[in-house]
Design a protein around this motif. Sequence first.
Motif, PDB file in Angstrom:
ATOM      1  N   THR A 180       0.632   8.764  -7.461  1.00 59.16           N
ATOM      2  CA  THR A 180       0.045  10.243  -7.278  1.00 59.16           C
ATOM      3  C   THR A 180      -0.958  11.239  -8.715  1.00 59.16           C
ATOM      4  N   GLY A 181      -1.654  10.513  -7.919  1.00 52.62           N
ATOM      5  CA  GLY A 181      -3.045  11.295  -9.224  1.00 52.62           C
ATOM      6  C   GLY A 181      -3.595  10.059  -9.726  1.00 52.62           C
ATOM      7  N   ASP A 182      -2.890   8.677  -9.660  1.00 55.39           N
ATOM      8  CA  ASP A 182      -3.886   7.742 -10.759  1.00 55.39           C
ATOM      9  C   ASP A 182      -5.178   6.919 -10.221  1.00 55.39           C
ATOM     10  N   GLY A 183      -5.855   7.114 -10.644  1.00 54.84           N
ATOM     11  CA  GLY A 183      -7.057   6.566 -10.672  1.00 54.84           C
ATOM     12  C   GLY A 183      -6.988   4.522 -10.832  1.00 54.84           C
ATOM     13  N   LYS A 184      -6.445   4.686 -10.757  1.00 57.63           N
ATOM     14  CA  LYS A 184      -6.098   3.462 -11.020  1.00 57.63           C
ATOM     15  C   LYS A 184      -5.719   2.915  -9.777  1.00 57.63           C
TER      16      LYS A 184
ATOM     17  N   ALA B 242       0.871  -0.981  -0.115  1.00 59.28           N
ATOM     18  CA  ALA B 242       0.271   0.631  -0.018  1.00 59.28           C
ATOM     19  C   ALA B 242       0.826   1.203   0.568  1.00 59.28           C
ATOM     20  N   GLU B 243       1.972   1.347   0.920  1.00 59.29           N
ATOM     21  CA  GLU B 243       2.496   2.406   0.808  1.00 59.29           C
ATOM     22  C   GLU B 243       3.669   2.474  -0.765  1.00 59.29           C
TER      23      GLU B 243
ATOM     24  N   SER C 203      -5.741   4.349  -7.091  1.00 61.33           N
ATOM     25  CA  SER C 203      -6.875   5.064  -5.700  1.00 61.33           C
ATOM     26  C   SER C 203      -7.676   3.933  -5.598  1.00 61.33           C
ATOM     27  N   ALA C 204      -8.065   3.085  -6.895  1.00 60.02           N
ATOM     28  CA  ALA C 204      -9.279   1.877  -6.742  1.00 60.02           C
ATOM     29  C   ALA C 204      -8.782   0.825  -6.343  1.00 60.02           C
ATOM     30  N   THR C 205      -8.283   0.357  -6.275  1.00 61.66           N
ATOM     31  CA  THR C 205      -7.360  -0.665  -6.003  1.00 61.66           C
ATOM     32  C   THR C 205      -6.967  -0.028  -4.160  1.00 61.66           C
ATOM     33  N   LEU C 206      -6.734   0.986  -4.165  1.00 59.46           N
ATOM     34  CA  LEU C 206      -6.905   0.545  -2.896  1.00 59.46           C
ATOM     35  C   LEU C 206      -8.158   0.642  -1.971  1.00 59.46           C
ATOM     36  N   ILE C 207      -9.206   1.225  -2.440  1.00 57.19           N
ATOM     37  CA  ILE C 207     -10.364   1.321  -2.243  1.00 57.19           C
ATOM     38  C   ILE C 207     -11.186   0.036  -2.096  1.00 57.19           C
ATOM     39  N   ALA C 208     -11.073  -1.002  -3.173  1.00 56.48           N
ATOM     40  CA  ALA C 208     -11.646  -2.156  -3.365  1.00 56.48           C
ATOM     41  C   ALA C 208     -10.373  -2.955  -1.815  1.00 56.48           C
TER      42      ALA C 208
ATOM     43  N   ALA D 170      -6.898  -1.856   6.849  1.00 56.39           N
ATOM     44  CA  ALA D 170      -7.976  -0.718   6.252  1.00 56.39           C
ATOM     45  C   ALA D 170      -7.387   0.466   6.769  1.00 56.39           C
ATOM     46  N   THR D 171      -7.519   0.527   7.725  1.00 57.11           N
ATOM     47  CA  THR D 171      -7.631   2.633   7.869  1.00 57.11           C
ATOM     48  C   THR D 171      -5.709   2.942   7.768  1.00 57.11           C
ATOM     49  N   ALA D 172      -4.595   2.078   7.178  1.00 58.38           N
ATOM     50  CA  ALA D 172      -3.622   2.098   6.672  1.00 58.38           C
ATOM     51  C   ALA D 172      -3.737   2.490   5.106  1.00 58.38           C
ATOM     52  N   TYR D 173      -4.901   1.871   4.957  1.00 58.63           N
ATOM     53  CA  TYR D 173      -5.278   1.558   3.437  1.00 58.63           C
ATOM     54  C   TYR D 173      -5.364   3.109   3.098  1.00 58.63           C
ATOM     55  N   LEU D 174      -6.765   3.620   4.071  1.00 63.16           N
ATOM     56  CA  LEU D 174      -6.951   4.920   3.376  1.00 63.16           C
ATOM     57  C   LEU D 174      -6.158   6.253   4.030  1.00 63.16           C
ATOM     58  N   ASP D 175      -5.102   5.736   4.978  1.00 67.44           N
ATOM     59  CA  ASP D 175      -4.317   7.226   4.882  1.00 67.44           C
ATOM     60  C   ASP D 175      -3.296   7.021   3.464  1.00 67.44           C
ATOM     61  N   ARG D 176      -2.934   5.831   2.688  1.00 67.33           N
ATOM     62  CA  ARG D 176      -2.538   5.720   2.188  1.00 67.33           C
ATOM     63  C   ARG D 176      -2.809   6.768   0.418  1.00 67.33           C
ATOM     64  N   LEU D 177      -4.461   6.140   0.648  1.00 69.98           N
ATOM     65  CA  LEU D 177      -5.376   6.721  -0.376  1.00 69.98           C
ATOM     66  C   LEU D 177      -4.871   8.600  -0.399  1.00 69.98           C
ATOM     67  N   LEU D 178      -4.548   8.788   0.730  1.00 71.32           N
ATOM     68  CA  LEU D 178      -4.766  10.295   0.577  1.00 71.32           C
ATOM     69  C   LEU D 178      -3.588  10.948  -0.355  1.00 71.32           C
ATOM     70  N   GLU D 179      -2.342  10.072  -0.005  1.00 69.87           N
ATOM     71  CA  GLU D 179      -1.475  10.378  -0.972  1.00 69.87           C
ATOM     72  C   GLU D 179      -1.666  10.226  -2.005  1.00 69.87           C
ATOM     73  N   ILE D 180      -2.137   9.839  -2.447  1.00 72.88           N
ATOM     74  CA  ILE D 180      -2.348   9.519  -3.540  1.00 72.88           C
ATOM     75  C   ILE D 180      -2.588  10.859  -5.038  1.00 72.88           C
ATOM     76  N   ARG D 181      -3.919  11.175  -3.997  1.00 71.61           N
ATOM     77  CA  ARG D 181      -4.396  12.607  -4.074  1.00 71.61           C
ATOM     78  C   ARG D 181      -5.167  12.636  -5.957  1.00 71.61           C
TER      79      ARG D 181
END
Length: 133
Positions: free
Chosen positions: A96-100, A89-90, A102-107, A118-129
């Motif tokens: 950065t800025g990749d929709g795929k 996940a890290e 971010s969708a992977t981390l959300i799934a 799961a919380t760490a995944y969502l934290d990493r999702l914020l870094e993708i922006r």
Amino acid sequence: MRRAWMVIAMVCVASIAWAQQDAKAEEKAAEERAKARLAEFRKSLRTCRETDHFVDALAGLANEPHALILAELKLWLAKPQYEIRLKAAEELSKFTGDGKASATLIAAAVTEKETGVATAYLDRLLEIRHRAS
């Protein structure tokens, strides 16, 4: 006058074709770098025996964000050891800025059974922006 417009049109078409050719060459070079990085990564996996070794091998995998590397990291999000999933996940957060990505981390966060991971995944999702995420 008509001839001048024809020449201008030909120059415009040629410049567009030249720009597309440069873009294709750049994509090809990025794909080659990603393939080389994956080959290096898979070579380092041969010596891995413990979880820490796998985590170290994953370090820096996504320094060259590419769809091939994204596909590899998706596989590592499904591993049973949570340290490996967190490292994957890290590495995904470097897309950065990749929709795929971010969708992977959300799934992965939705299907994750451990709340901390799961919380760490969502934290990493914020870094993708990515805007949609």
